[in-house]
Design a protein around this motif. Structure first.
Motif, short mmCIF file in Angstrom:
data_model
loop_
_atom_site.label_atom_id
_atom_site.label_comp_id
_atom_site.label_asym_id
_atom_site.label_seq_id
_atom_site.Cartn_x
_atom_site.Cartn_y
_atom_site.Cartn_z
N ALA A 217 43.66 53.44 48.87
CA ALA A 217 43.88 54.03 50.19
C ALA A 217 45.25 53.65 50.75
O ALA A 217 46.00 54.48 51.27
N LEU A 218 45.60 52.36 50.63
CA LEU A 218 46.89 51.90 51.12
C LEU A 218 48.04 52.47 50.31
O LEU A 218 49.14 52.69 50.83
N ALA A 219 47.78 52.75 49.02
CA ALA A 219 48.83 53.31 48.17
C ALA A 219 49.29 54.67 48.64
O ALA A 219 50.42 55.08 48.38
N SER A 220 48.43 55.41 49.35
CA SER A 220 48.83 56.71 49.86
C SER A 220 49.91 56.59 50.93
O SER A 220 50.58 57.57 51.26
N PHE A 221 50.09 55.39 51.48
CA PHE A 221 51.14 55.14 52.48
C PHE A 221 52.36 54.46 51.85
O PHE A 221 53.50 54.76 52.21
N THR A 222 52.11 53.51 50.94
CA THR A 222 53.18 52.63 50.49
C THR A 222 53.50 52.71 49.01
O THR A 222 54.52 52.18 48.58
N GLY A 223 52.64 53.33 48.20
CA GLY A 223 52.79 53.27 46.76
C GLY A 223 51.87 52.22 46.17
O GLY A 223 51.46 51.28 46.85
N CYS A 224 51.55 52.36 44.87
CA CYS A 224 50.52 51.52 44.25
C CYS A 224 50.91 50.05 44.19
O CYS A 224 50.10 49.17 44.50
N ARG A 225 52.11 49.75 43.76
CA ARG A 225 52.47 48.34 43.56
C ARG A 225 52.56 47.58 44.88
O ARG A 225 52.10 46.44 44.97
N THR A 226 53.10 48.21 45.91
CA THR A 226 53.16 47.55 47.21
C THR A 226 51.76 47.35 47.77
O THR A 226 51.45 46.28 48.33
N ALA A 227 50.90 48.36 47.63
CA ALA A 227 49.53 48.24 48.12
C ALA A 227 48.77 47.15 47.38
O ALA A 227 48.02 46.37 47.98
N ALA A 228 48.95 47.08 46.06
CA ALA A 228 48.27 46.05 45.28
C ALA A 228 48.74 44.65 45.68
O ALA A 228 47.93 43.72 45.77
N ALA A 229 50.02 44.50 45.91
CA ALA A 229 50.53 43.19 46.34
C ALA A 229 49.94 42.79 47.68
O ALA A 229 49.61 41.61 47.90
N ALA A 230 49.76 43.75 48.59
CA ALA A 230 49.21 43.44 49.92
C ALA A 230 47.74 43.04 49.83
O ALA A 230 47.33 42.03 50.42
N THR A 231 46.93 43.82 49.12
CA THR A 231 45.50 43.51 49.06
C THR A 231 45.22 42.25 48.23
O THR A 231 44.44 41.40 48.64
N ALA A 232 45.87 42.13 47.09
CA ALA A 232 45.66 40.94 46.26
C ALA A 232 46.18 39.69 46.96
O ALA A 232 45.53 38.64 46.96
N GLY A 233 47.35 39.80 47.59
CA GLY A 233 47.89 38.65 48.31
C GLY A 233 47.02 38.24 49.48
O GLY A 233 46.83 37.04 49.74
N GLY A 234 46.47 39.21 50.20
CA GLY A 234 45.58 38.89 51.31
C GLY A 234 44.34 38.16 50.85
O GLY A 234 43.90 37.18 51.49
N TRP A 235 43.74 38.61 49.75
CA TRP A 235 42.55 37.94 49.22
C TRP A 235 42.85 36.51 48.78
O TRP A 235 42.12 35.58 49.11
#
Length: 296
Positions: A217-235
């Motif tokens: 869902a976040l990748a639709s705003f920022t792209g896959c790699r940026t979204a993955a860094a945000a969700t994985a980093g938050g966890w």
């Protein structure tokens, strides 16, 4: 020539001949072509005149040659196709067909996480191996999602994305492959490791699914790699935050306690389920954005 009270105009022979040999001025030719749209008699005459010219004869010869070359070959008896080659070669082809989701460095990384946890738990006598595995497991599919979709992961991305199978459909397919690989493998590894106060081995499944959907869902705003860094980093920040402040020897216990707060109980699992549903709803609403996904 007249028909009733209306005058009916037909092209003269000289006009037809000049049109056929290409000597008719363009404005007159356009006027004639417009007239031919509604006059069958003149259209037949012009067609007959054009077919009698040298270029028309040459085109007819070319047409016959093309049709002859495209003619189906003489029918031959059908020969049964050889059966698929069994063994490792067939398995390798199936693995390659699954796409970048299970190719490259990601699949060895998943195996390394599983084998590393087993080595720590049984070979190294590390009692917090399950807790460490549960802390890392939810970000493994997130990393797989980031590495399996986008121009950085697939050399044919531009071609595939332009087809009906591209966009969100392709991203969901690759995500399903990622989850199908890592969910059973990491859960089985957790079951084999001693609990030592850590949550159940399957407690990470809902968080892993929720984080994967949130990444899409976040990748639709920022792209896959940026979204993955945000969700994985938050966890990782959430579960590892208490560990650096723990006294020596209590880091594993603090990690297990933090994981219990995040994973154990109906409340925690219900929150993760709600997060997965909300992420899925947002992803469905943002589906058109995958047609112009940022190249990051």
């Amino acid at each position: 020539m007249t028909r009733g009270n209306a005058r009916v105009w037909h092209a003269g022979d000289d006009l037809v001949a000049r049109y056929a040999d290409g000597s008719l001025p363009e404005p007159d030719a356009w006027s004639l072509e417009k007239h031919l749209e509604g006059c069958t008699e003149c259209a037949v005459r012009v067609s007959r005149a054009v077919r009698g010219t040298a270029p028309a004869a040459l085109l007819a010869e070319v047409r016959e040659a093309v049709l002859a070359a495209a003619a189906p070959p003489v029918a031959r008896p059908l020969v049964p196709a050889p059966s698929p080659v069994p063994g490792p070669r067939r398995a390798a082809r199936l693995l390659w067909a699954a796409g970048p989701a299970v190719r490259g460095a990601w699949l060895p990384a998943v195996l390394l996480v599983a084998l590393g946890a087993m080595a720590l738990g049984f070979g190294g006598g590390f009692h917090g191996a399950r807790a460490l595995l549960l802390a890392i497991a939810p970000v493994v599919p997130v990393a797989g999602v980031a590495l399996s979709y986008g121009p950085h992961a697939d050399p044919l991305y531009e071609v595939v994305a332009a087809t009906p199978a591209g966009g969100l459909r392709l991203a969901l397919t690759r995500t399903a492959v990622v989850l199908a690989v890592c969910l059973p493998l990491l859960t089985l590894t957790g079951l084999l490791l001693p609990a030592s106060g850590a949550p159940a081995a399957a407690a990470w499944l809902l968080p892993g699914l929720a984080l994967s959907l949130a990444t899409l869902a976040l990748a639709s705003f920022t792209g896959c790699r940026t979204a993955a860094a945000a969700t994985a980093g938050g966890w990782l920040c959430a579960v590892l935050a208490p560990v650096p402040a723990a006294p020596g020897g209590e880091a594993t216990q603090r990690l297990a306690e933090q994981l219990s707060r995040c994973l154990d109980g109906a409340g925690a699992q219900g929150a993760w389920a709600a997060a997965a549903v909300l992420s899925a709803v947002l992803l469905a609403a943002r589906r058109p954005a995958y047609d112009r996904l940022p190249r990051r």
